[in-house]
Design a protein around this motif. Structure first.
Motif, mmCIF file in Angstrom:
data_model
loop_
_atom_site.group_PDB
_atom_site.id
_atom_site.type_symbol
_atom_site.label_atom_id
_atom_site.label_comp_id
_atom_site.label_asym_id
_atom_site.label_seq_id
_atom_site.Cartn_x
_atom_site.Cartn_y
_atom_site.Cartn_z
ATOM 1 N N SER A 80 41.733 20.294 42.758
ATOM 2 C CA SER A 80 40.734 21.763 42.525
ATOM 3 C C SER A 80 40.556 21.509 41.178
ATOM 4 C CB SER A 80 42.216 22.371 42.697
ATOM 5 O OG SER A 80 41.475 24.209 42.199
ATOM 6 N N THR A 107 29.893 24.441 51.353
ATOM 7 C CA THR A 107 31.392 25.827 52.363
ATOM 8 C C THR A 107 31.434 24.787 53.498
ATOM 9 O OG1 THR A 107 30.379 27.425 51.063
ATOM 10 C CG2 THR A 107 32.276 27.799 52.716
ATOM 11 N N TYR A 112 36.576 26.576 52.757
ATOM 12 C CA TYR A 112 36.454 25.926 51.705
ATOM 13 C C TYR A 112 34.523 25.722 50.924
ATOM 14 C CZ TYR A 112 41.555 24.733 51.708
ATOM 15 O OH TYR A 112 42.811 25.352 52.020
ATOM 16 N N TYR A 113 34.723 25.227 49.672
ATOM 17 C CA TYR A 113 33.722 25.138 49.144
ATOM 18 C C TYR A 113 34.120 23.508 47.650
ATOM 19 C CZ TYR A 113 29.679 25.121 46.097
ATOM 20 O OH TYR A 113 28.351 24.460 45.682
ATOM 21 N N GLU A 114 34.075 22.624 48.593
ATOM 22 C CA GLU A 114 34.196 21.001 48.609
ATOM 23 C C GLU A 114 32.979 20.531 48.042
ATOM 24 O OE1 GLU A 114 35.524 18.933 52.611
ATOM 25 O OE2 GLU A 114 36.251 20.341 51.264
ATOM 26 N N GLU A 126 38.018 14.920 47.303
ATOM 27 C CA GLU A 126 37.334 16.507 47.490
ATOM 28 C C GLU A 126 36.900 16.586 46.484
ATOM 29 O OE1 GLU A 126 39.253 18.270 50.774
ATOM 30 O OE2 GLU A 126 37.544 17.464 51.913
ATOM 31 N N THR A 128 37.567 20.744 44.733
ATOM 32 C CA THR A 128 37.450 22.279 45.713
ATOM 33 C C THR A 128 37.952 23.278 44.413
ATOM 34 O OG1 THR A 128 38.147 22.905 47.494
ATOM 35 C CG2 THR A 128 39.865 22.581 46.448
#
Length: 129
Positions: A80, A107, A112-114, A126, A128
């Protein structure tokens, strides 16, 4: 409970340490070496959450996962970075620096935005919010 750390066997310990400390602001401990076992490692700590252990031993065979067909077992981990803008920014930096982006920022269906990038030894990360 929490996941304390995740470990990855690596071919090039110094290159992998540099990748995670440079792009993800990780802090590496001093290199641990066990001469009798031919083992060496670094723990990479981040501002919060789990640590990443990078381990090397010349006796470990290559990973048989391939990028086109995934297999059972641990396949990725997520880091993150705090915001959608930071996901985009770091993904672009990694791409510009020659790292492979296998999933452009988006998205997902579960919200999740990744993005998904490969580290120097083709482990999936990932990135994110």
């Amino acid at each position: 409970m929490k996941i304390e750390h995740i470990a990855i066997w690596v071919r090039d310990l110094e290159r992998m340490k540099s990748f995670y400390t440079t792009y993800f602001n990780g802090l590496a401990n001093d290199r641990y070496v066990n001469q009798s076992k031919g083992f060496s490692s670094y723990f990479i700590s981040f501002s919060s959450g789990s640590r990443l252990e990078l381990m090397h031993s010349p006796e470990i065979p290559p990973n048989l996962n391939n990028l086109d067909q995934q297999n059972l077992g641990l396949i990725h981990f997520a880091i993150s970075v705090g915001s959608k803008e930071k996901v985009d920014q770091l993904t672009n930096i990694l791409k510009t620096d020659g790292y492979e982006v296998i999933g452009n920022p988006r998205t997902t269906g579960d919200g999740y935005y990744e993005s998904v990038v490969l580290d120097p030894e083709n482990n999936r990360i990932e990135i994110t919010i």
